[in-house]
Enzyme design. Structure first.
Site, short mmCIF file in Angstrom:
data_model
loop_
_atom_site.label_atom_id
_atom_site.label_comp_id
_atom_site.label_asym_id
_atom_site.label_seq_id
_atom_site.Cartn_x
_atom_site.Cartn_y
_atom_site.Cartn_z
CG PHE A 123 13.09 -4.88 -12.94
CD1 PHE A 123 13.86 -3.75 -12.72
CD2 PHE A 123 12.51 -5.05 -14.20
CE1 PHE A 123 14.05 -2.80 -13.71
CE2 PHE A 123 12.70 -4.10 -15.21
CZ PHE A 123 13.47 -2.97 -14.96
CG HIS B 238 15.54 1.98 -15.88
ND1 HIS B 238 15.92 1.71 -14.58
CD2 HIS B 238 15.67 0.82 -16.57
CE1 HIS B 238 16.28 0.44 -14.50
NE2 HIS B 238 16.14 -0.12 -15.70
CE1 TYR C 238 18.45 -5.03 -10.16
CE2 TYR C 238 17.52 -7.16 -9.60
CZ TYR C 238 17.36 -5.80 -9.78
OH TYR C 238 16.13 -5.23 -9.59
#
Length: 232
Positions: A78, A186, A67
């Site tokens: 994640f 995704h 991220y």
């Protein structure tokens, strides 16, 4: 500075750390960390490997890169640290988990309990500039993480979960006579409705592990985690 991973991944990946491409990557990262805001911080680049030793990996959930917003990237795919707002992709993963196994979503994104059971939360690229997705793509990380995937494939009895086209491209690295590959769209808000929702990856993973003679993953996450809990 020598790269050290504090478990058996060190032996597995040591030959890569000696390669010319890795030396170039190392120099690139020294410059990036000195002049840019880069995630995760340099002490947590290898958290995915630290959390889940090579010999204990049963499942790989493959992401693309960390991220890129403040406080999010923490060295595993994640997940986010305790107290950080859930990113949309992770919210969708929790929705699918509830639909698949009836497990209610938790309010945090700290996935270490999965990692502790043998789920390697691996990104293909391990670093990123703040606010610039894929900014460290093509700098050498892919060669290292491809080698990790190949080594796990050779070992066998691993379930590889590949979400999205970038992850699916890694399928060619995996020996499907010894491993199981699960693919889907995704979980991002842009694509989740086109094949991620309804893919039942968690129950499929556990069914595959049972066929391998392995203990299934308990996908339930603790309701609360300590915000001061270490991330590596």
């Amino acid at each position: 500075m020598k790269t050290i991973i504090h478990n058996d991944w060190q032996t597995v990946l040591e030959p890569e750390f000696e390669q010319a491409y890795y030396a170039q990557l190392h120099q690139f990262l020294k410059q990036e960390y000195a002049t840019q805001t880069v995630y995760p911080d340099m002490y947590h680049i290898f958290t995915a490997f630290e959390w889940t030793p090579f010999s204990q990996v049963k499942v790989v959930i493959l992401g693309q890169d960390p991220y890129h917003n403040p406080n999010q990237g923490m060295g595993v795919s994640f997940a986010v640290r305790p107290g950080v707002r859930l990113p949309p992709s992770l919210q969708n993963i929790y929705k699918e988990l509830q639909d698949d196994l009836g497990i209610a979503p938790v309010e945090h994104g700290y996935l270490k309990s999965w990692a502790d059971q043998g789920v390697l939360l691996l990104n293909s690229v391990l670093t990123v500039r703040r606010g610039q997705a894929f900014s460290h793509k093509g700098k050498g990380w892919e060669q290292l993480t491809d080698k990790a995937i190949e080594k796990l494939s050779q070992r066998g009895k691993v379930v590889f979960i590949l979400w999205g086209n970038a992850a699916k491209a890694k399928r060619a690295l995996i020996d499907e006579t010894k491993n199981v590959v699960l693919t889907a769209a995704h979980p991002s808000p842009f694509s989740a409705r086109y094949g991620f929702f309804g893919s039942h990856p968690f129950s499929q993973t556990n069914a595959a592990l049972e066929k391998f003679g392995e203990t299934p993953i308990d996908w339930r996450l603790p309701a609360h985690v300590d915000e001061d809990q270490p991330t590596a």
